[in-house]
Design a protein around this motif. Sequence first.
Motif, PDB file in Angstrom:
ATOM      1  N   ALA A 184       8.323   7.089   6.163  1.00 21.40           N
ATOM      2  CA  ALA A 184       7.016   6.468   6.385  1.00 21.40           C
ATOM      3  C   ALA A 184       7.010   5.604   7.638  1.00 21.40           C
ATOM      4  CB  ALA A 184       6.624   5.631   5.174  1.00 21.40           C
ATOM      5  N   LYS A 185       8.164   5.030   7.979  1.00 23.66           N
ATOM      6  CA  LYS A 185       8.232   4.192   9.175  1.00 23.66           C
ATOM      7  C   LYS A 185       8.735   4.939  10.401  1.00 23.66           C
ATOM      8  CE  LYS A 185       7.716   0.775  11.765  1.00 23.66           C
ATOM      9  NZ  LYS A 185       6.339   0.335  12.070  1.00 23.66           N
ATOM     10  N   MET A 186       9.817   5.670  10.255  1.00 21.45           N
ATOM     11  CA  MET A 186      10.570   6.110  11.429  1.00 21.45           C
ATOM     12  C   MET A 186      10.304   7.547  11.872  1.00 21.45           C
ATOM     13  SD  MET A 186      12.075   3.376  12.337  1.00 21.45           S
ATOM     14  CE  MET A 186      13.322   3.910  13.514  1.00 21.45           C
ATOM     15  N   ARG A 187       9.600   8.352  11.069  1.00 17.36           N
ATOM     16  CA  ARG A 187       9.345   9.724  11.514  1.00 17.36           C
ATOM     17  C   ARG A 187       8.630   9.711  12.862  1.00 17.36           C
ATOM     18  NH1 ARG A 187       4.701  12.453  11.403  1.00 17.36           N
ATOM     19  NH2 ARG A 187       4.827  14.692  11.869  1.00 17.36           N
ATOM     20  N   ARG A 188       7.491   9.028  12.914  1.00 12.75           N
ATOM     21  CA  ARG A 188       6.805   8.758  14.179  1.00 12.75           C
ATOM     22  C   ARG A 188       6.195   7.376  14.050  1.00 12.75           C
ATOM     23  NH1 ARG A 188       3.014  13.380  16.626  1.00 12.75           N
ATOM     24  NH2 ARG A 188       3.135  11.922  18.393  1.00 12.75           N
ATOM     25  N   THR A 189       6.740   6.423  14.805  1.00 11.44           N
ATOM     26  CA  THR A 189       6.315   5.029  14.640  1.00 11.44           C
ATOM     27  C   THR A 189       4.953   4.760  15.272  1.00 11.44           C
ATOM     28  OG1 THR A 189       7.456   4.374  16.678  1.00 11.44           O
ATOM     29  CG2 THR A 189       8.702   4.226  14.602  1.00 11.44           C
ATOM     30  N   GLY A 190       4.492   5.634  16.173  1.00 11.68           N
ATOM     31  CA  GLY A 190       3.289   5.354  16.936  1.00 11.68           C
ATOM     32  C   GLY A 190       2.013   5.933  16.376  1.00 11.68           C
ATOM     33  N   ILE A 191       2.031   6.460  15.151  1.00 11.05           N
ATOM     34  CA  ILE A 191       0.809   7.029  14.587  1.00 11.05           C
ATOM     35  C   ILE A 191       0.183   6.042  13.608  1.00 11.05           C
ATOM     36  CG2 ILE A 191       1.701   9.372  14.877  1.00 11.05           C
ATOM     37  CD1 ILE A 191       2.089   9.508  11.858  1.00 11.05           C
ATOM     38  N   CYS A 192      -1.128   6.195  13.366  1.00 14.90           N
ATOM     39  CA  CYS A 192      -1.831   5.197  12.548  1.00 14.90           C
ATOM     40  C   CYS A 192      -1.419   5.247  11.084  1.00 14.90           C
ATOM     41  CB  CYS A 192      -3.338   5.366  12.685  1.00 14.90           C
ATOM     42  SG  CYS A 192      -3.977   6.964  12.133  1.00 14.90           S
ATOM     43  N   GLY A 193      -0.784   6.331  10.632  1.00 15.18           N
ATOM     44  CA  GLY A 193      -0.319   6.419   9.260  1.00 15.18           C
ATOM     45  C   GLY A 193       1.092   5.906   9.053  1.00 15.18           C
ATOM     46  N   ALA A 194       1.716   5.362  10.092  1.00 13.34           N
ATOM     47  CA  ALA A 194       3.064   4.818   9.949  1.00 13.34           C
ATOM     48  C   ALA A 194       3.031   3.539   9.113  1.00 13.34           C
ATOM     49  CB  ALA A 194       3.675   4.523  11.312  1.00 13.34           C
ATOM     50  N   MET A 195       4.002   3.398   8.215  1.00 12.57           N
ATOM     51  CA  MET A 195       4.107   2.178   7.416  1.00 12.57           C
ATOM     52  C   MET A 195       4.377   0.986   8.329  1.00 12.57           C
ATOM     53  SD  MET A 195       6.881   1.257   4.418  1.00 12.57           S
ATOM     54  CE  MET A 195       8.294   1.646   5.457  1.00 12.57           C
ATOM     55  N   GLU A 196       3.634  -0.111   8.115  1.00 11.18           N
ATOM     56  CA  GLU A 196       3.850  -1.333   8.879  1.00 11.18           C
ATOM     57  C   GLU A 196       4.358  -2.481   8.015  1.00 11.18           C
ATOM     58  OE1 GLU A 196       3.979  -0.773  11.813  1.00 11.18           O
ATOM     59  OE2 GLU A 196       2.230   0.174  12.704  1.00 11.18           O
ATOM     60  N   THR A 197       4.187  -2.370   6.685  1.00 13.97           N
ATOM     61  CA  THR A 197       4.721  -3.383   5.766  1.00 13.97           C
ATOM     62  C   THR A 197       5.346  -2.687   4.570  1.00 13.97           C
ATOM     63  OG1 THR A 197       3.097  -5.055   6.405  1.00 13.97           O
ATOM     64  CG2 THR A 197       4.183  -5.349   4.287  1.00 13.97           C
ATOM     65  N   LEU A 198       6.559  -3.103   4.238  1.00  9.96           N
ATOM     66  CA  LEU A 198       7.274  -2.628   3.056  1.00  9.96           C
ATOM     67  C   LEU A 198       7.293  -3.750   2.028  1.00  9.96           C
ATOM     68  CD1 LEU A 198       9.185  -0.585   1.596  1.00  9.96           C
ATOM     69  CD2 LEU A 198      11.083  -1.700   2.813  1.00  9.96           C
ATOM     70  N   LEU A 199       6.822  -3.450   0.825  1.00 11.59           N
ATOM     71  CA  LEU A 199       6.850  -4.406  -0.279  1.00 11.59           C
ATOM     72  C   LEU A 199       7.886  -3.943  -1.300  1.00 11.59           C
ATOM     73  CD1 LEU A 199       2.994  -4.848  -0.791  1.00 11.59           C
ATOM     74  CD2 LEU A 199       4.527  -6.282   0.569  1.00 11.59           C
ATOM     75  N   LEU A 200       8.792  -4.833  -1.664  1.00  8.26           N
ATOM     76  CA  LEU A 200       9.882  -4.504  -2.582  1.00  8.26           C
ATOM     77  C   LEU A 200       9.747  -5.337  -3.851  1.00  8.26           C
ATOM     78  CD1 LEU A 200      12.732  -4.532   0.074  1.00  8.26           C
ATOM     79  CD2 LEU A 200      11.906  -2.496  -1.128  1.00  8.26           C
ATOM     80  N   ASP A 201       9.733  -4.660  -4.999  1.00  7.47           N
ATOM     81  CA  ASP A 201       9.654  -5.336  -6.289  1.00  7.47           C
ATOM     82  C   ASP A 201      10.962  -6.093  -6.549  1.00  7.47           C
ATOM     83  OD1 ASP A 201       9.536  -5.891  -9.138  1.00  7.47           O
ATOM     84  OD2 ASP A 201       7.995  -4.330  -9.280  1.00  7.47           O
ATOM     85  N   THR A 202      10.847  -7.322  -7.042  1.00  7.35           N
ATOM     86  CA  THR A 202      12.057  -8.105  -7.339  1.00  7.35           C
ATOM     87  C   THR A 202      12.952  -7.404  -8.354  1.00  7.35           C
ATOM     88  OG1 THR A 202      10.751  -9.324  -8.974  1.00  7.35           O
ATOM     89  CG2 THR A 202      11.092 -10.371  -6.831  1.00  7.35           C
ATOM     90  N   GLN A 203      12.362  -6.555  -9.210  1.00  5.47           N
ATOM     91  CA  GLN A 203      13.138  -5.873 -10.243  1.00  5.47           C
ATOM     92  C   GLN A 203      13.675  -4.521  -9.789  1.00  5.47           C
ATOM     93  OE1 GLN A 203      13.879  -7.511 -13.136  1.00  5.47           O
ATOM     94  NE2 GLN A 203      12.832  -9.178 -12.040  1.00  5.47           N
ATOM     95  N   PHE A 204      13.371  -4.109  -8.565  1.00 11.30           N
ATOM     96  CA  PHE A 204      13.911  -2.847  -8.068  1.00 11.30           C
ATOM     97  C   PHE A 204      15.391  -3.052  -7.742  1.00 11.30           C
ATOM     98  CE2 PHE A 204      14.773  -0.020  -4.341  1.00 11.30           C
ATOM     99  CZ  PHE A 204      14.777   1.181  -5.054  1.00 11.30           C
TER     100      PHE A 204
END
Length: 433
Positions: A267-287
Amino acid sequence: MNLQTSLTAESPTDSGALSPEALVEQLARDGRAAQRVLARLSDGQKAEALRAAATALRAAGAEILAANAKDIAAGEAKGLSGALLDRLRLDEGRLAGIADAVDQVAALPDPVGEVIASSERPNGLRLSRVRIPIGLIGIIYESRPNVTADAAALCLRSGNAVMLRGGSEALHSNRAIRAALAAGLESVGIPAAAIQLVPTQDRAVVGAMLTAAGLIDMIVPRGGKSLVARVQADARVPVLAHLDGICHTFVHAAAEPGMARALALNAKMRRTGICGAMETLLLDTQFPDSESVVAGLLDAGCELRGDARAQALDPRILPASDEDWDTEYLDAVLSVAVVDGLEPAIEHIAAHSSHHTDAIVTEDAEVAERFLDEVDSAIVMVNASSQFADGGEFGLGAEIGIATGRLHARGPVALEGLTTYKWQVRGSGQARP
């Protein structure tokens, strides 16, 4: 016009002696005349025209790549970022993909003439809502030359003429692509003015397009936040747009660790310059595998900026500022936050998302459905990379852009989003009492 002659030509209007307003008016009148021709074409004729355009793109491959090389050289000299250069760059594979996308649009069902709904009134009047083209669509875009072909193909397939105003970074590429497309149309008897490229980079032309109410029927901006904000602020023509793509991926406690690692990286690194690229990662404390997820991104060369709990996962994570949560990086930079479950994740997304694309990774079906229902974005995903936020991946052939508003169209805008409708009423002599 033969192909070689067409490759040196832009839209047929001589812009030298015209003011920006007069130039846009002349282009618009030419485009509207061409649109009336398109409106009379059958499904088969429009498909044939697009196949001819795709063939012309392939035949002009060497010329288009040579033109793109000029743009790349100018961009490097200008100091464009790696992400912007990636958006701009064409090679044989990408050019083949552009031509294939035009062919794919040709194969899509024609939306024009579709009966959306029909009914009969007690007095015998038969009512139908029928899809029709919008008319002349203006596209204002920046450094992606593929937009020239995608926009042209989608507009033509839906019976619309198009006025293209590309950015200076892709000047030579856009000219070569438009010339090939126009040559393809003319080879089957369709006026080249159905696909127009504004023949000047004068910024005042953008203002003239935005205020051309009654001549241009809809404006679609594709580019950075400043461009779209200006269009939305100044336009007197209806606008279909999104400001930016601040896309989130939430890794829930019940996420499968291998899937979470793979999807976050893609989601982030495939292509960083497209509008569908992930810009924020949220991680659950229980993960249980958050360290591995962030390590995979860091090892791939992504800079991570996190809150205090995220920084505790890996010493390489830098502190995030308040601005990071509202930033579309379009680069190998990612903000990371640790949240206490589903509701805080949804609250964070509501506060910071641009309503473009947001995703969850989880094996809990109930949580997944809540996320789908409660996240108010144009595209909401479960167990998939946000990089699928693309019209081609949705089976639409291509897209004119992603719309994040709530009116007319939302998400990838393709053929259906480029139509409106009219009411057709059939009577048998009814007069209103």
